[in-house]
Write a protein that holds these residues in place. Structure first.
Motif, PDB file in Angstrom:
ATOM      1  N   ASN A  64      14.521 -71.608  63.077  1.00 27.15           N
ATOM      2  CA  ASN A  64      14.660 -70.660  64.179  1.00 27.15           C
ATOM      3  C   ASN A  64      15.460 -71.282  65.319  1.00 27.15           C
ATOM      4  O   ASN A  64      15.973 -72.402  65.217  1.00 27.15           O
ATOM      5  CB  ASN A  64      13.291 -70.151  64.643  1.00 27.15           C
ATOM      6  CG  ASN A  64      12.436 -71.227  65.298  1.00 27.15           C
ATOM      7  OD1 ASN A  64      12.942 -72.167  65.919  1.00 27.15           O
ATOM      8  ND2 ASN A  64      11.129 -71.109  65.157  1.00 27.15           N
ATOM      9  N   GLU A  88       6.269 -73.901  71.817  1.00 24.54           N
ATOM     10  CA  GLU A  88       5.542 -73.997  70.557  1.00 24.54           C
ATOM     11  C   GLU A  88       4.056 -74.262  70.761  1.00 24.54           C
ATOM     12  O   GLU A  88       3.242 -74.014  69.863  1.00 24.54           O
ATOM     13  CB  GLU A  88       6.157 -75.094  69.690  1.00 24.54           C
ATOM     14  CG  GLU A  88       7.603 -74.820  69.300  1.00 24.54           C
ATOM     15  CD  GLU A  88       8.311 -76.058  68.823  1.00 24.54           C
ATOM     16  OE1 GLU A  88       8.023 -76.508  67.712  1.00 24.54           O
ATOM     17  OE2 GLU A  88       9.148 -76.586  69.585  1.00 24.54           O
ATOM     18  N   ASP A 121       0.317 -69.995  72.342  1.00 24.99           N
ATOM     19  CA  ASP A 121       0.052 -69.043  71.275  1.00 24.99           C
ATOM     20  C   ASP A 121       0.443 -67.627  71.703  1.00 24.99           C
ATOM     21  O   ASP A 121       0.966 -67.418  72.805  1.00 24.99           O
ATOM     22  CB  ASP A 121      -1.409 -69.117  70.815  1.00 24.99           C
ATOM     23  CG  ASP A 121      -2.406 -68.738  71.908  1.00 24.99           C
ATOM     24  OD1 ASP A 121      -2.006 -68.097  72.898  1.00 24.99           O
ATOM     25  OD2 ASP A 121      -3.598 -69.084  71.771  1.00 24.99           O
ATOM     26  N   SER A 122       0.177 -66.649  70.844  1.00 24.83           N
ATOM     27  CA  SER A 122       0.623 -65.282  71.099  1.00 24.83           C
ATOM     28  C   SER A 122      -0.056 -64.648  72.307  1.00 24.83           C
ATOM     29  O   SER A 122       0.446 -63.673  72.860  1.00 24.83           O
ATOM     30  CB  SER A 122       0.381 -64.409  69.865  1.00 24.83           C
ATOM     31  OG  SER A 122      -0.978 -64.460  69.474  1.00 24.83           O
ATOM     32  N   ASN A 163       4.264 -73.938  61.995  1.00 25.97           N
ATOM     33  CA  ASN A 163       3.737 -73.134  63.093  1.00 25.97           C
ATOM     34  C   ASN A 163       4.323 -71.725  62.967  1.00 25.97           C
ATOM     35  O   ASN A 163       5.446 -71.485  63.403  1.00 25.97           O
ATOM     36  CB  ASN A 163       4.127 -73.768  64.424  1.00 25.97           C
ATOM     37  CG  ASN A 163       3.383 -73.181  65.607  1.00 25.97           C
ATOM     38  OD1 ASN A 163       2.724 -72.154  65.501  1.00 25.97           O
ATOM     39  ND2 ASN A 163       3.498 -73.837  66.754  1.00 25.97           N
ATOM     40  N   TYR A 166       5.460 -67.829  63.405  1.00 24.97           N
ATOM     41  CA  TYR A 166       5.915 -67.153  64.612  1.00 24.97           C
ATOM     42  C   TYR A 166       6.409 -65.755  64.256  1.00 24.97           C
ATOM     43  O   TYR A 166       6.668 -65.431  63.098  1.00 24.97           O
ATOM     44  CB  TYR A 166       7.041 -67.943  65.292  1.00 24.97           C
ATOM     45  CG  TYR A 166       8.275 -68.117  64.445  1.00 24.97           C
ATOM     46  CD1 TYR A 166       9.317 -67.187  64.481  1.00 24.97           C
ATOM     47  CD2 TYR A 166       8.396 -69.204  63.584  1.00 24.97           C
ATOM     48  CE1 TYR A 166      10.443 -67.346  63.688  1.00 24.97           C
ATOM     49  CE2 TYR A 166       9.512 -69.366  62.790  1.00 24.97           C
ATOM     50  CZ  TYR A 166      10.538 -68.439  62.848  1.00 24.97           C
ATOM     51  OH  TYR A 166      11.647 -68.582  62.058  1.00 24.97           O
ATOM     52  N   THR A 167       6.525 -64.932  65.286  1.00 28.11           N
ATOM     53  CA  THR A 167       7.183 -63.637  65.155  1.00 28.11           C
ATOM     54  C   THR A 167       8.458 -63.679  65.968  1.00 28.11           C
ATOM     55  O   THR A 167       8.550 -64.385  66.984  1.00 28.11           O
ATOM     56  CB  THR A 167       6.286 -62.491  65.654  1.00 28.11           C
ATOM     57  OG1 THR A 167       5.948 -62.724  67.036  1.00 28.11           O
ATOM     58  CG2 THR A 167       5.016 -62.403  64.835  1.00 28.11           C
ATOM     59  N   ILE A 199      10.712 -65.595  70.613  1.00 25.64           N
ATOM     60  CA  ILE A 199       9.855 -66.202  69.599  1.00 25.64           C
ATOM     61  C   ILE A 199       8.446 -66.356  70.171  1.00 25.64           C
ATOM     62  O   ILE A 199       8.270 -66.875  71.273  1.00 25.64           O
ATOM     63  CB  ILE A 199      10.391 -67.573  69.162  1.00 25.64           C
ATOM     64  CG1 ILE A 199      11.798 -67.428  68.569  1.00 25.64           C
ATOM     65  CG2 ILE A 199       9.467 -68.232  68.163  1.00 25.64           C
ATOM     66  CD1 ILE A 199      12.440 -68.750  68.222  1.00 25.64           C
ATOM     67  N   ARG A 200       7.467 -65.875  69.390  1.00 27.71           N
ATOM     68  CA  ARG A 200       6.071 -66.068  69.760  1.00 27.71           C
ATOM     69  C   ARG A 200       5.367 -66.813  68.624  1.00 27.71           C
ATOM     70  O   ARG A 200       5.320 -66.327  67.498  1.00 27.71           O
ATOM     71  CB  ARG A 200       5.376 -64.733  70.008  1.00 27.71           C
ATOM     72  CG  ARG A 200       5.697 -64.118  71.357  1.00 27.71           C
ATOM     73  CD  ARG A 200       4.856 -62.891  71.597  1.00 27.71           C
ATOM     74  NE  ARG A 200       4.965 -62.422  72.961  1.00 27.71           N
ATOM     75  CZ  ARG A 200       4.332 -61.353  73.424  1.00 27.71           C
ATOM     76  NH1 ARG A 200       3.550 -60.664  72.623  1.00 27.71           N
ATOM     77  NH2 ARG A 200       4.472 -60.978  74.678  1.00 27.71           N
ATOM     78  N   TYR A 201       4.817 -67.972  68.958  1.00 29.47           N
ATOM     79  CA  TYR A 201       4.158 -68.814  67.964  1.00 29.47           C
ATOM     80  C   TYR A 201       2.666 -68.509  67.892  1.00 29.47           C
ATOM     81  O   TYR A 201       2.045 -68.088  68.873  1.00 29.47           O
ATOM     82  CB  TYR A 201       4.359 -70.289  68.311  1.00 29.47           C
ATOM     83  CG  TYR A 201       5.780 -70.769  68.182  1.00 29.47           C
ATOM     84  CD1 TYR A 201       6.266 -71.244  66.970  1.00 29.47           C
ATOM     85  CD2 TYR A 201       6.646 -70.734  69.273  1.00 29.47           C
ATOM     86  CE1 TYR A 201       7.575 -71.683  66.845  1.00 29.47           C
ATOM     87  CE2 TYR A 201       7.960 -71.171  69.156  1.00 29.47           C
ATOM     88  CZ  TYR A 201       8.417 -71.635  67.945  1.00 29.47           C
ATOM     89  OH  TYR A 201       9.716 -72.063  67.829  1.00 29.47           O
ATOM     90  N   ARG A 202       2.097 -68.778  66.698  1.00 31.78           N
ATOM     91  CA  ARG A 202       0.645 -68.698  66.545  1.00 31.78           C
ATOM     92  C   ARG A 202      -0.031 -69.979  66.999  1.00 31.78           C
ATOM     93  O   ARG A 202      -1.225 -69.994  67.272  1.00 31.78           O
ATOM     94  CB  ARG A 202       0.286 -68.427  65.086  1.00 31.78           C
ATOM     95  CG  ARG A 202       0.781 -67.075  64.584  1.00 31.78           C
ATOM     96  CD  ARG A 202       0.186 -66.748  63.230  1.00 31.78           C
ATOM     97  NE  ARG A 202       0.703 -65.496  62.705  1.00 31.78           N
ATOM     98  CZ  ARG A 202       0.282 -64.943  61.572  1.00 31.78           C
ATOM     99  NH1 ARG A 202      -0.655 -65.547  60.844  1.00 31.78           N
ATOM    100  NH2 ARG A 202       0.796 -63.798  61.158  1.00 31.78           N
TER     101      ARG A 202
END
Length: 822
Positions: free
Chosen positions: A166, A581, A584-585, A631, A633-634, A640-643
Motif C-alpha cells: 500500500n 499503522e 485502529d479503525s 496489519n 486495512y481498508t 488507509i484505515r488499519y485494524r
C-alpha cells in the motif's frame, strides 16, 4: 492544533571526522567512423582527472560525484568530443562514442547505461523525461505509473502502490534524507504537490523490491532522488493553466558555494471543476524548496535542504448527477448538497548534511533533519439524494432528468480532525573503500516522533425515512413491518485523542564487491539492518520491540556474445509501525502492534541489444513475497484505515517486464507489462484478494517528433490497470463481499514546439536570452474514459436492493503550457 509549537528551523550543527572523496566511474570504448577502436585518445576532466585509451580503445576514468563534470575526448587526427556528467557516488556508467574526422559535430552516443544500477536492480529515470512528460498530477510519480509493478489508479493523487503493497510501504529519499507525506489525506482532490520538485532533480533511482540494507525499513519500494549542485547561474520557468513554477540556480566563481531553489504554485480548479460534483472549489497548493552547498575546504562540505509547503482545499458542493444502468433501463443518482469542506496542511522541513574529506578510503557523514506538520480536516456536508428512472425521450424538455424516484434518502457527514506531528532525525553514515572492487557501508540513526492527534468523525444515514444503524450493532430491526424501539445511533461515530511519542534507533552495515567467476563479471552485496522502537504516550503502556533484517544481492554478467545480466536478490524485510499503522479503525492507538514481516525473493534478467542500429534493453523480473504479522486495512480513495492487530498473513507474486530504448532516434520510450496476484488470510478464514490486488498492468511512455520539423515534439503517457477490489461498502465484511472497480484506462497526450533550443542560432536579441523556450498543448484523459475510484452505495426501497454508483475521476481536460530556461 494550529497553535502547536512551531518548527525549530535551527536544526543541528554538525561535526564529523574522516571522510572519502566521493567518486563515480566512467568506462567505455572509443571508435572511429569504421567502428575500429582508437588508441591513445586523451581523456581529460575539468576537475583534473585524466585517462588514455589502450590499443583496444578502452578507457576508465574516475571523476568526482554529485557535481557537473565536463569530460573532453581528444585525438590528434580526430575532432574533440565534450560531454557533461553528473553521477551519484559509486555509480559506474558505460559511455561509448564515435570520433569523426573533419566534422564539427560529434557523433551520437552508442551506449549509455549505468552498470552499477543494473547490478542492484535499480531503475534510473532521466530528469529530462520527468520534466518533459507532464500530467494531471505532474512529477516523478507521473512517470512511475508507467513502470511495471507500480500501480496508480487516481490521477489526482501522488500515492502509488508497488507489487501489492500500500501507499505507506514506500520509502522516499532526497539526497539521502528521508521525506514524509501528509497523514490525514483521504481524497486525491485534497492532495497538492509532490514533495519532489522536478526542476531541482539531477538523478532519479527507483527499486520495486529486493533493495539493499542501506535503505530503510519498508516492505515495498525505494525512490531515491538526488538534487542538483549547479555549476553556473540559470533560471527556468514553467507556466500552465494549472499553475506554474520557477527555479533559480547559482554558483560562486570559486566553486565553493552553489544553490538551487524552486517555487511552485498549483491550482487544480481546471481539473476539479470537470468532475460530476458541481460546486465552488478553491484548491491552492504552494511550496518553496532550496538546496544549498558550501565547500569550506576540499575536505569539508556542508549541505542544507529546506522546504515550506502550504496546501489548502476549500469545497462547497452544490449538486451531482451520475447516470448508470443500461441503455434499456437507465438509472440516475441525483444529489443536492449543503455545507462545506475546509482542509489545510502546512509542513516545514529542514535538513543539514555534512561531509569531511580525508583520504581515498573512508567517508563519514552526519545528517540532521526535522519535519513539522500541522493538518486540519473540517467538514459538514448534508446530502439529499434521489435514485430513479431517467427521461430518455429525445426532444423532451426534461430529457436526462430523474422522473420517478425509486429511492430517497439523506446523509450528514461531519469531521473535526486535527494533527500535529514533529519528527527529528539524527544519522551518521559511513563508507569505506577497501579497494577498487570492494566497499563497506554503515549507518546509525535516531528518530524521535512526537504526534498529537484529535479524531472526531460522525456519519448519519437516512434511507427512505429510516435511520440506518451501524452494522456493528447487532440489534434486530424488522422495520417497516415491526416498529423499532431501540435508540437512534449514528451510522459511524469516531472520537479519539492521542498524544504519542515514538523513539527509534536504526542501524545497518553492508558489504559489496565486484569480482570474477572464471571469465564472467560478478557482483554481490550482503547486509543487515536492526531497528528498535518504543511507543509511549498519555494513557499508553510503554512498549519496545526490536527486529533484524538480513538482505543480499548477487549479479553475474556472463562473458557471452549477447549482452546479458542475471541477478537475484532477497532477504527479510520488516516494517515497524508508523503512527498511522498504530491507530485502529476507531482511532485508538494500539502500542503493541508488531512490525509486518516479508520475505522477498527477486529473480531478474537484463538483455541489452541493438535494433535499427539503436540501443534497447529488455528487463524482466519475477518476484515472490511471503508476509506474516500482516496489519489488515481498508482502502477508500487514498485513505488507509488499519485494524492494528497483526491478525493476518499474505503473499504476493508476479512478473514485471519493461522494454526501453530509442524507438525514435534521439528519444527514450518504453513499454511495460506487469502481472500481480496478492491475497491475505485474516484470522485463518481463508485467502481473499488484498485491497491492492491489481492483476494486470500495461504502461507506455512514448516520445516522437515530426521528421521534417524536429522541433515539434510529442509524448504519449498511457496506462491500463485491471480493477481493484475496492468497490464494496466500507462497512462490509470482505469475506462476504468481494467487488472490483472497473478497469482503469487513461492516455495523456502532449505536444510542444521548441521555439529556442541549444542546436539553433538566432539573430534576434530576445531569443538570444533563452537557452530553451517551448510552447505546449496537452490533453489529459484523451479518450475520455470514465474511471472510478470508489462506489457510493444507495438503497432502493422498491426492489430492496443496493446500487453501486461509481465515483468517477476526471474526464478529458485540455491544458496549455509555456516553458523557458535562461
Amino acid at each position: 492544533m494550529k497553535n502547536a509549537k512551531p518548527l525549530l528551523t535551527a536544526l543541528f550543527f554538525l561535526l564529523t571526522i574522516t571522510a572519502f572523496a566521493q567518486s563515480a566511474v566512467i568506462r567505455g570504448i572509443i571508435l572511429d567512423e569504421n567502428n575500429q577502436p582508437i588508441e591513445n585518445v586523451n581523456i581529460k576532466a575539468n576537475t583534473g582527472e585524466g585517462a588514455t585509451t589502450n590499443k583496444n580503445g578502452f578507457y576508465e576514468l574516475r571523476i568526482p560525484s554529485d557535481q557537473d563534470v565536463l569530460v573532453v575526448f581528444t585525438h590528434v587526427s580526430h575532432k574533440r568530443v565534450e560531454q557533461k556528467f553528473n553521477l551519484k557516488n559509486g555509480s559506474e556508467i558505460e559511455y561509448n562514442t564515435v570520433l569523426k574526422v573533419n566534422v564539427e559535430q560529434i557523433a551520437e552516443v552508442v551506449i549509455n547505461k549505468n552498470t552499477s544500477q543494473s547490478r542492484t536492480g535499480v531503475t534510473t529515470i532521466s530528469p529530462r523525461v520527468i520534466r518533459t512528460i507532464k500530467g494531471a498530477q505532474p512529477g516523478v510519480e507521473n512517470i512511475l505509473k508507467t513502470l511495471p509493478g507500480v500501480n496508480i489508479s487516481n490521477e489526482l493523487s501522488t500515492q502509488y502502490s508497488v507489487r501489492g503493497g500500500n501507499f505507506d510501504e514506500n520509502l522516499v529519499y532526497v539526497n539521502e534524507i528521508e521525506v514524509y507525506r501528509p497523514f490525514l489525506i483521504r481524497s486525491g482532490n485534497q492532495e497538492g504537490l509532490s514533495f519532489v520538485n522536478t526542476d531541482l532533480v539531477s538523478n532519479v533511482d527507483f527499486s520495486a523490491g529486493g533493495f539493499q540494507a542501506r535503505y530503510g525499513d519498508k516492505l515495498s519500494s525505494v525512490l531515491d532522488i538526488t538534487y542538483k549542485k549547479p555549476s553556473k547561474f540559470g533560471v527556468s520557468a514553467d507556466l500552465s493553466l494549472l499553475g506554474g513554477s520557477v527555479a533559480v540556480e547559482t554558483a560562486s566563481e570559486n566553486g565553493k558555494f552553489s544553490s538551487i531553489s524552486g517555487v511552485r504554485y498549483r491550482d487544480n480548479s481546471l481539473v476539479l471543476n470537470s468532475l460530476e460534483t458541481n460546486g465552488n472549489v478553491e484548491p491552492v497548493f504552494a511550496d518553496v524548496q532550496t538546496y544549498l552547498t558550501y565547500r569550506f575546504t576540499d575536505k569539508f562540505h556542508l549541505n542544507f535542504l529546506g522546504n515550506i509547503s502550504l496546501n489548502q482545499y476549500n469545497f462547497e458542493p452544490e449538486n451531482r448527477q451520475t447516470n448508470f444502468g443500461t441503455v434499456d433501463e437507465p438509472v440516475a443518482l441525483l444529489v443536492f448538497y449543503e455545507g462545506q469542506e475546509q482542509t489545510e496542511y502546512q509542513t516545514y522541513f529542514g535538513a543539514f548534511k555534512a561531509n569531511y574529506f580525508l583520504n581515498d578510503k573512508t567517508t563519514l557523514k552526519l545528517i540532521g533533519s526535522a519535519y513539522h506538520a500541522t493538518e486540519q480536516e473540517y467538514f459538514d456536508i448534508f446530502a439529499q439524494y434521489r435514485l430513479g428512472e431517467v427521461n430518455t425521450n429525445i426532444g423532451d424538455e426534461n430529457l436526462g432528468e430523474v422522473e420517478f424516484s425509486e429511492g430517497i434518502g439523506s446523509q450528514l457527514t461531519r469531521a473535526r480532525n486535527d494533527l500535529d506531528a514533529l519528527i527529528f532525525n539524527l544519522e551518521h553514515r559511513g563508507d569505506y573503500n577497501i579497494n577498487e572492487d570492494s566497499n563497506i557501508e554503515w549507518s546509525v540513526k535516531y528518530t524521535r516522533e512526537d504526534i498529537r492527534d484529535r479524531l472526531v468523525e460522525s456519519e448519519v444515514i437516512d434511507s427512505a425515512g429510516f435511520s440506518i444503524r451501524p452494522p456493528s450493532v447487532m440489534q434486530p430491526n424488522f422495520q417497516p413491518d415491526v416498529p423499532f424501539n431501540g435508540p437512534l445511533t449514528a451510522f459511524q461515530n469516531i472520537r479519539a485523542f492521542n498524544e504519542v511519542q515514538i523513539n527509534r534507533l536504526q542501524a545497518f552495515v553492508q558489504y559489496k564487491k565486484n569480482t570474477k567467476i572464471g571469465e564472467h563479471d560478478a557482483y554481490y552485496n550482503i547486509g543487515v539492518r536492526a531497528h528498535n522502537w518504543s511507543v509511549n504516550g498519555e494513557g499508553i503502556e510503554s512498549n519496545s520491540q526490536t527486529v533484524f533484517s538480513p538482505r543480499a544481492q548477487f549479479a553475474i554478467k556472463p562473458n557471452w556474445d549477447k549482452d546479458m545480466l542475471f541477478r537475484v536478490a532477497g532477504g527479510l524485510y520488516y516494517q515497524p509501525p508508523f503512527y498511522r499503522e498504530l491507530r485502529d479503525s476507531s482511532g485508538v492507538v494500539q502500542p503493541n502492534v508488531k512490525a509486518q514481516k516479508s520475505f522477498h525473493i527477486v529473480l531478474g534478467n537484463e538483455y541489452s541489444f541493438k535494433m535499427w542500429d539503436r540501443p534497447f534493453k529488455l528487463v524482466t523480473e519475477a518476484y515472490y513475497k511471503g508476509l506474516s504479522d500482516v496489519n489488515p486495512y481498508t482502502l477508500e480513495n487514498v485513505r488507509i484505515r488499519y485494524r492494528a492487530n497483526n491478525n493476518a498473513k499474505a503473499y504476493a507474486y508476479g512478473l514485471d517486464m519493461r522494454l526501453n530504448g530509442e524507438f525514435v532516434p534521439g528519444t527514450e520510450s518504453w513499454f511495460s507489462f506487469g502481472y500481480l496476484k496478492t491475497e491475505e488470510n485474516i484470522n485463518d478464514r481463508g485467502y481473499i484478494s488484498r485491497p491492492t490486488d491489481q492483476r494486470l498492468k500495461f504502461g507506455v511512455l512514448f516520445q516522437d517528433y515530426v521528421p521534417n520539423m524536429p522541433d515539434l515534439k510529442m509524448y504519449l503517457n498511457l496506462v491500463y490497470n485491471t480493477g481493484l477490489p475496492g468497490g464494496s461498502p466500507s462497512y462490509a465484511d470482505p469475506y462476504d463481499f468481494q467487488f472490483r472497480l472497473r478497469d482503469y484506462r487513461r492516455a495523456d497526450l502532449g505536444m510542444s514546439y521548441e521555439i529556442v533550443n541549444s542546436e539553433k542560432t538566432y539573430s534576434s536579441k530576445w531569443k538570444k536570452s533563452f537557452r530553451s523556450l517551448s510552447l505546449g498543448f496537452e490533453i489529459y484523459n484523451m479518450f475520455n474514459n470514465q474511471n472510478a475510484i470508489t462506489n457510493t452505495w444507495v438503497r432502493d426501497v422498491n426492489s430492496q436492493r443496493q446500487f453501486a454508483i461509481p465515483n468517477f475521476l476526471t474526464p478529458r481536460v485540455f491544458n496549455l503550457r509555456l516553458s523557458a530556461r535562461l
